[in-house]
Enzyme design. Structure first.
Site, PDB file in Angstrom:
ATOM      1  N   HIS A  86      -3.008 -29.607  15.267  1.00 36.19           N
ATOM      2  CA  HIS A  86      -2.066 -30.713  15.296  1.00 36.19           C
ATOM      3  C   HIS A  86      -1.842 -31.831  14.142  1.00 36.19           C
ATOM      4  O   HIS A  86      -1.516 -32.474  13.779  1.00 36.19           O
ATOM      5  CB  HIS A  86      -1.680 -31.243  16.325  1.00 36.19           C
ATOM      6  N   TYR A  98     -10.465 -14.153   4.318  1.00 31.37           N
ATOM      7  CA  TYR A  98      -9.497 -15.319   4.964  1.00 31.37           C
ATOM      8  C   TYR A  98      -8.899 -14.401   6.361  1.00 31.37           C
ATOM      9  O   TYR A  98      -8.920 -14.028   6.572  1.00 31.37           O
ATOM     10  CB  TYR A  98      -9.132 -15.971   4.568  1.00 31.37           C
ATOM     11  N   ASP A 106      -3.776 -13.823 -11.085  1.00 28.27           N
ATOM     12  CA  ASP A 106      -2.231 -13.269 -10.528  1.00 28.27           C
ATOM     13  C   ASP A 106      -2.147 -13.544  -8.805  1.00 28.27           C
ATOM     14  O   ASP A 106      -1.428 -14.132  -7.780  1.00 28.27           O
ATOM     15  CB  ASP A 106      -1.571 -12.539 -11.405  1.00 28.27           C
ATOM     16  N   TRP A 128      -1.381 -21.465 -12.966  1.00 25.00           N
ATOM     17  CA  TRP A 128      -2.509 -20.408 -13.776  1.00 25.00           C
ATOM     18  C   TRP A 128      -1.718 -18.953 -13.547  1.00 25.00           C
ATOM     19  O   TRP A 128      -0.800 -19.066 -12.236  1.00 25.00           O
ATOM     20  CB  TRP A 128      -2.882 -20.566 -11.780  1.00 25.00           C
ATOM     21  N   THR A 150       4.809 -16.405   6.591  1.00 24.26           N
ATOM     22  CA  THR A 150       5.107 -15.897   5.087  1.00 24.26           C
ATOM     23  C   THR A 150       4.128 -17.758   3.747  1.00 24.26           C
ATOM     24  O   THR A 150       3.497 -18.911   5.124  1.00 24.26           O
ATOM     25  CB  THR A 150       5.773 -15.937   4.392  1.00 24.26           C
ATOM     26  N   LEU A 198       3.874 -21.234   2.606  1.00 21.00           N
ATOM     27  CA  LEU A 198       4.475 -22.211   3.610  1.00 21.00           C
ATOM     28  C   LEU A 198       4.580 -23.781   2.291  1.00 21.00           C
ATOM     29  O   LEU A 198       3.617 -23.243   1.719  1.00 21.00           O
ATOM     30  CB  LEU A 198       4.031 -22.096   5.397  1.00 21.00           C
TER      31      LEU A 198
END
Length: 322
Positions: free
Chosen positions: A12, A137, A270, A203, A165, A167
């Protein structure tokens, strides 16, 4: 969900979890259960099971995760894999053992293969190799989806998974060593504007295309899915609209009011060439996003200016660069 339902929002204090809490409170839900990570380590199976037995939540929003951008994912892949695997396994298993009515597991569209056809459809999952820079991940998040689906198949648990997607919004991480591209650009340009710096480095080449969803829209989608949807497999949550990183940087520059030059560094990675979601499934279910990127950027810049010094990334960037 009835108004006094016992609802646990895991994570939270983070970007997503705090937005879910705001949305639930706005909808009139008052019996919210939360724990800070210092009080409940979700990687500790015994602690998580004891918490569920004590609190007996009826509904669970699983928004807790170790997250970060390309640099963080590339530097600490073992932690990104282990921490996220343990969090998902412990919370989902404890939800099953304690008889939770429904659980919403939140992942990321990085679960899809690097070369998957665009826009990314839910059925692209496990059809090809993952993007190398966030593979650890992604594997953890894929495992969480599979856990939800298998508990549904074997035990009849009403566990669902949503894949948002990229955020952004209030409560984001603005630490330049661990943040995603949009908050990093905001911080860089605010700092450069105030210091009178003539350039800001970005970047990569600026050519990859990304989609961005305001976290308050995601929170609205989470409540929608929790109340109305019961299906296995991932459900994409996004806008279905993308733009290049160069275009994003230009829009952030306009929102901040930075007048200097943007310098792109193609020696930096990229990531995936393009990532935009097919949101036809959630649209067909009846949900659409409401906050456009221009409005969302203004809102986020204003929030950062009002809260910096008290947001994630400010103190860490000064006192603990590692």
């Amino acid at each position: 969900m009835h108004p006094d339902a016992r609802i646990y929002v895991a994570g939270h204090g983070g970007l997503v979890g705090s937005a879910i809490v705001r949305r639930l409170q706005a909808a009139g839900f008052t019996n919210l259960i939360t724990r800070r990570s210092r009080d409940l380590d979700l990687r500790d199976q015994a602690a998580v099971q004891a918490f569920f037995q004590q609190e007996r939540p009826e509904y669970v929003f699983l928004a807790a995760a170790k997250v970060g951008g390309i640099l963080a994912n590339s530097t600490y892949p073992a932690e990104f894999l282990y921490d996220n695997l343990m969090i998902a396994a412990n919370v989902i298993h404890a939800a099953h053992l304690s008889g939770v009515t429904k659980l919403l597991n939140l992942g990321s569209t990085c679960i899809y293969p690097r070369e998957a056809p665009q826009p990314l459809r839910e059925d692209a999952l496990l059809t090809g190799p993952l993007e190398e820079t966030n593979r650890a991940y992604a594997i953890a998040k894929i495992a969480a989806i599979e856990l939800c689906d298998q508990y549904r198949a074997q035990y009849g648990c009403d566990f669902i998974s949503a894949m948002p997607t990229n955020l952004y919004g209030p409560g984001d991480n603005f630490d330049l060593l661990g943040s995603h591209v949009l908050p990093a650009l905001i911080r860089k340009m605010v700092d450069a504007q105030e210091a009178g710096q003539p350039t800001v480095q970005v970047w990569g080449s600026g050519t990859p295309r990304r989609e961005f969803l305001h976290v308050d829209d995601l929170a609205d989608a989470c409540l929608f899915l929790m109340e109305r949807v019961s299906e296995p497999g991932p459900i994409n949550v996004g806008t279905g609209e993308d733009l290049s990183i160069r275009e994003l940087a230009e829009r952030v520059r306009a929102a901040v009011g930075y007048t200097g030059e943007l310098v792109f560094d193609p020696s930096k990675p990229d990531g995936t060439p393009r990532k935009v979601t097919d949101v036809s499934r959630i649209h067909a279910l009846g949900w659409h996003h409401q906050i456009g990127l221009e409005e969302g950027l203004r809102h986020t810049v204003d929030w950062y200016l009002a809260h910096r010094g008290h947001v994630r990334g400010e103190a860490a960037a000064v006192s603990s660069p590692a």
